[in-house]
Design an enzyme around this catalytic site. Structure first.
Site, PDB file in Angstrom:
ATOM      1  N   SER A 138       0.857  -1.186   0.000  1.00  0.00           N
ATOM      2  CA  SER A 138       0.000   0.000   0.000  1.00  0.00           C
ATOM      3  C   SER A 138       0.896   1.241   0.000  1.00  0.00           C
ATOM      4  O   SER A 138       1.898   1.291  -0.736  1.00  0.00           O
ATOM      5  CB  SER A 138      -0.908  -0.065   1.236  1.00  0.00           C
ATOM      6  OG  SER A 138      -1.718   1.061   1.331  1.00  0.00           O
ATOM      7  N   SER A 139       0.607   2.204   0.857  1.00  0.00           N
ATOM      8  CA  SER A 139       1.432   3.412   0.956  1.00  0.00           C
ATOM      9  C   SER A 139       1.075   4.127   2.255  1.00  0.00           C
ATOM     10  O   SER A 139      -0.077   4.069   2.694  1.00  0.00           O
ATOM     11  CB  SER A 139       1.135   4.343  -0.213  1.00  0.00           C
ATOM     12  OG  SER A 139       1.716   5.618   0.008  1.00  0.00           O
ATOM     13  N   TYR A 152      -4.296   9.086  -5.544  1.00  0.00           N
ATOM     14  CA  TYR A 152      -3.415   7.945  -5.248  1.00  0.00           C
ATOM     15  C   TYR A 152      -3.778   7.342  -3.885  1.00  0.00           C
ATOM     16  O   TYR A 152      -3.912   6.118  -3.750  1.00  0.00           O
ATOM     17  CB  TYR A 152      -1.964   8.429  -5.273  1.00  0.00           C
ATOM     18  CG  TYR A 152      -0.930   7.399  -4.888  1.00  0.00           C
ATOM     19  CD1 TYR A 152      -0.507   6.428  -5.789  1.00  0.00           C
ATOM     20  CD2 TYR A 152      -0.362   7.399  -3.607  1.00  0.00           C
ATOM     21  CE1 TYR A 152       0.453   5.482  -5.436  1.00  0.00           C
ATOM     22  CE2 TYR A 152       0.599   6.463  -3.243  1.00  0.00           C
ATOM     23  CZ  TYR A 152       0.999   5.505  -4.163  1.00  0.00           C
ATOM     24  OH  TYR A 152       1.939   4.571  -3.797  1.00  0.00           O
ATOM     25  N   LYS A 156      -5.220   3.352  -2.997  1.00  0.00           N
ATOM     26  CA  LYS A 156      -4.584   2.387  -2.095  1.00  0.00           C
ATOM     27  C   LYS A 156      -5.489   2.076  -0.893  1.00  0.00           C
ATOM     28  O   LYS A 156      -5.549   0.932  -0.429  1.00  0.00           O
ATOM     29  CB  LYS A 156      -3.254   2.957  -1.578  1.00  0.00           C
ATOM     30  CG  LYS A 156      -2.169   3.093  -2.649  1.00  0.00           C
ATOM     31  CD  LYS A 156      -1.615   1.736  -3.015  1.00  0.00           C
ATOM     32  CE  LYS A 156      -0.400   1.818  -3.907  1.00  0.00           C
ATOM     33  NZ  LYS A 156       0.105   0.501  -4.296  1.00  0.00           N
TER      34      LYS A 156
HETATM   35  N1  LIG Z   1       8.551   4.301  -4.264  1.00  0.00           N
HETATM   36  C1  LIG Z   1       7.790   4.854  -3.335  1.00  0.00           C
HETATM   37  O1  LIG Z   1       8.106   5.932  -2.808  1.00  0.00           O
HETATM   38  C2  LIG Z   1       6.549   4.157  -2.844  1.00  0.00           C
HETATM   39  C3  LIG Z   1       5.973   4.589  -1.648  1.00  0.00           C
HETATM   40  C4  LIG Z   1       4.819   3.966  -1.175  1.00  0.00           C
HETATM   41  C5  LIG Z   1       4.264   2.925  -1.890  1.00  0.00           C
HETATM   42  N2  LIG Z   1       4.831   2.526  -3.048  1.00  0.00           N
HETATM   43  C6  LIG Z   1       4.203   1.415  -3.772  1.00  0.00           C
HETATM   44  O2  LIG Z   1       5.162   0.401  -3.967  1.00  0.00           O
HETATM   45  C7  LIG Z   1       4.846  -0.331  -5.152  1.00  0.00           C
HETATM   46  C8  LIG Z   1       6.096  -0.441  -6.012  1.00  0.00           C
HETATM   47  O3  LIG Z   1       6.492   0.870  -6.388  1.00  0.00           O
HETATM   48  P1  LIG Z   1       7.959   1.204  -6.938  1.00  0.00           P
HETATM   49  O4  LIG Z   1       8.407   2.427  -6.275  1.00  0.00           O
HETATM   50  O5  LIG Z   1       8.784  -0.008  -6.917  1.00  0.00           O
HETATM   51  O6  LIG Z   1       7.581   1.618  -8.443  1.00  0.00           O
HETATM   52  P2  LIG Z   1       8.216   1.199  -9.833  1.00  0.00           P
HETATM   53  O7  LIG Z   1       9.679   1.019  -9.735  1.00  0.00           O
HETATM   54  O8  LIG Z   1       7.670   2.189 -10.812  1.00  0.00           O
HETATM   55  O9  LIG Z   1       7.548  -0.238 -10.120  1.00  0.00           O
HETATM   56  C9  LIG Z   1       6.184  -0.341 -10.433  1.00  0.00           C
HETATM   57  C10 LIG Z   1       5.869  -1.771 -10.827  1.00  0.00           C
HETATM   58  O10 LIG Z   1       4.475  -1.855 -11.184  1.00  0.00           O
HETATM   59  C11 LIG Z   1       4.349  -2.419 -12.486  1.00  0.00           C
HETATM   60  N3  LIG Z   1       3.252  -1.798 -13.230  1.00  0.00           N
HETATM   61  C12 LIG Z   1       3.179  -0.510 -13.637  1.00  0.00           C
HETATM   62  N4  LIG Z   1       2.055  -0.322 -14.349  1.00  0.00           N
HETATM   63  C13 LIG Z   1       1.416  -1.510 -14.403  1.00  0.00           C
HETATM   64  C14 LIG Z   1       0.203  -1.958 -15.007  1.00  0.00           C
HETATM   65  N5  LIG Z   1      -0.579  -1.145 -15.725  1.00  0.00           N
HETATM   66  N6  LIG Z   1      -0.142  -3.241 -14.845  1.00  0.00           N
HETATM   67  C15 LIG Z   1       0.640  -4.070 -14.133  1.00  0.00           C
HETATM   68  N7  LIG Z   1       1.807  -3.713 -13.548  1.00  0.00           N
HETATM   69  C16 LIG Z   1       2.175  -2.450 -13.685  1.00  0.00           C
HETATM   70  C17 LIG Z   1       5.662  -2.108 -13.192  1.00  0.00           C
HETATM   71  O11 LIG Z   1       5.875  -3.035 -14.240  1.00  0.00           O
HETATM   72  P3  LIG Z   1       6.753  -2.679 -15.561  1.00  0.00           P
HETATM   73  O12 LIG Z   1       7.870  -1.779 -15.106  1.00  0.00           O
HETATM   74  O13 LIG Z   1       7.215  -4.010 -16.046  1.00  0.00           O
HETATM   75  O14 LIG Z   1       5.839  -1.998 -16.522  1.00  0.00           O
HETATM   76  C18 LIG Z   1       6.660  -2.245 -12.039  1.00  0.00           C
HETATM   77  O15 LIG Z   1       7.011  -3.584 -11.853  1.00  0.00           O
HETATM   78  C19 LIG Z   1       3.688   0.417  -5.824  1.00  0.00           C
HETATM   79  O16 LIG Z   1       2.482  -0.240  -5.546  1.00  0.00           O
HETATM   80  C20 LIG Z   1       3.713   1.783  -5.157  1.00  0.00           C
HETATM   81  O17 LIG Z   1       2.442   2.389  -5.143  1.00  0.00           O
HETATM   82  C21 LIG Z   1       5.959   3.106  -3.555  1.00  0.00           C
END
Ligand SMILES: NC(=O)c1ccc[n+]([C@@H]2O[C@H](COP(=O)([O-])OP(=O)(O)OC[C@H]3O[C@@H](n4cnc5c(N)ncnc54)[C@H](OP(=O)(O)O)[C@@H]3O)[C@@H](O)[C@H]2O)c1
Length: 244
Positions: A138-139, A152, A156
């Site tokens: 989640s977040s 966003y 979530k």
């Molecule tokens: N980074 C942060 O600050 C943060 C904070 C809180 C929560 N989160 C959560 O953590 C999770 C991972 O985030 P991250 O930072 O690792 O982001 P990321 O590096 O952009 O990775 C996002 C992932 O989601 C996949 N994805 C994107 N669009 C999609 C779609 N339409 N259908 C299926 N898969 C899709 C991507 O696949 P492809 O690249 O192969 O397209 C990638 O594997 C997310 O749920 C995000 O909301 C992140």
């Protein structure tokens, strides 16, 4: 090296997801690395995991398509047999002040973050083994929305609500379901933010830094372990104290 347990990590090609794959492979899970568009990253992660003696495959899937999600689970089962863990990590960011957002932006967030995660955890509820583990990424913004994050945060929070309900439904099969709420973490989607925003989030934490995928992956590893068997329906803040 295999413990014959298999986990599907959606968003396994991304910043946080790839680190979750690495952590779980280290404790001998077979890994299904889901990707949506970034085949190269997914293949590279699989090569790294198999290169160190693990078992892993990459599977492409559009998570907002019911048939494709069924296919993702079919692929995992035909490759490794049963599924004991599912980590729903795929997601996208986006939004802005609500008055300036568009319906298209909201629908896209809902399609990926809400419908995609719903279809993933619904399929997990149907196919995961007795004693299995489900974790939703989640977040902290689901709990503590900030200016410009309304869409966003809502995308979530909807799944976080489902998790509480599902924890009551899955208990008779000894399945746990929990969510992890990361704060701003990089690398990952937050890496695209400007320096001012990064500094704001750094200073929110008493540790004065951003999170790293490793900070999140260790908690997911714990939730998938036997030690976490008595925890279900929980939302764990893993944000370096930023929301305190
Ligand atoms: N980074 C942060 O600050 C943060 C904070 C809180 C929560 N989160 C959560 O953590 C999770 C991972 O985030 P991250 O930072 O690792 O982001 P990321 O590096 O952009 O990775 C996002 C992932 O989601 C996949 N994805 C994107 N669009 C999609 C779609 N339409 N259908 C299926 N898969 C899709 C991507 O696949 P492809 O690249 O192969 O397209 C990638 O594997 C997310 O749920 C995000 O909301 C992140």
């Amino acid at each position: 090296m295999s413990n014959n347990k298999t986990v599907i990590v959606t968003g396994g090609s991304g910043g946080i997801g790839s680190e979750i794959c690495r952590h779980l492979a280290k404790v001998s899970w077979n890994i299904v690395v889901h990707y949506h568009s970034d085949k190269d990253s997914a293949d590279e992660i699989v090569a790294r995991l198999t290169g160190t003696g693990g078992k892993a495959v990459a599977v492409k899937c559009n998570l907002s398509d019911e048939q494709e999600v069924t296919g993702l689970f079919d692929s995992a089962i035909s490759e490794f047999g049963e599924i004991q863990g599912v980590v729903a990590c795929a997601g996208i960011g986006g939004g802005g002040p609500i008055a300036e957002t568009t319906l298209d932006e909201f629908q896209k967030l809902l399609r990926v973050n809400t419908v995609g995660a719903y279809l993933t955890i619904r399929e997990a509820a149907r196919r995961i083994e007795r004693g299995g583990r489900i974790v939703f990424i989640s977040s902290q913004l689901a709990e503590r929305p900030r200016e410009g994050t309304g869409l966003y945060s809502a995308s979530k929070a909807a799944i976080d609500a489902m998790i509480v309900s599902m924890s009551r439904e899955l208990g008779n099969r000894q399945i746990t379901i929990n969510s992890v709420r990361p704060g701003a973490t990089e690398p990952g989607m937050f890496a695209n933010s400007n320096e001012e925003r990064k500094e704001f989030f750094r200073q929110l934490s008493p540790f004065h830094r951003l999170g790293r995928p490793d900070d999140i992956a260790g908690v997911v590893e714990f939730l998938l372990s036997d030690e976490a068997r008595w925890m279900t329906g929980q939302h764990l803040r893993v944000d370096g104290g930023a929301s305190n």
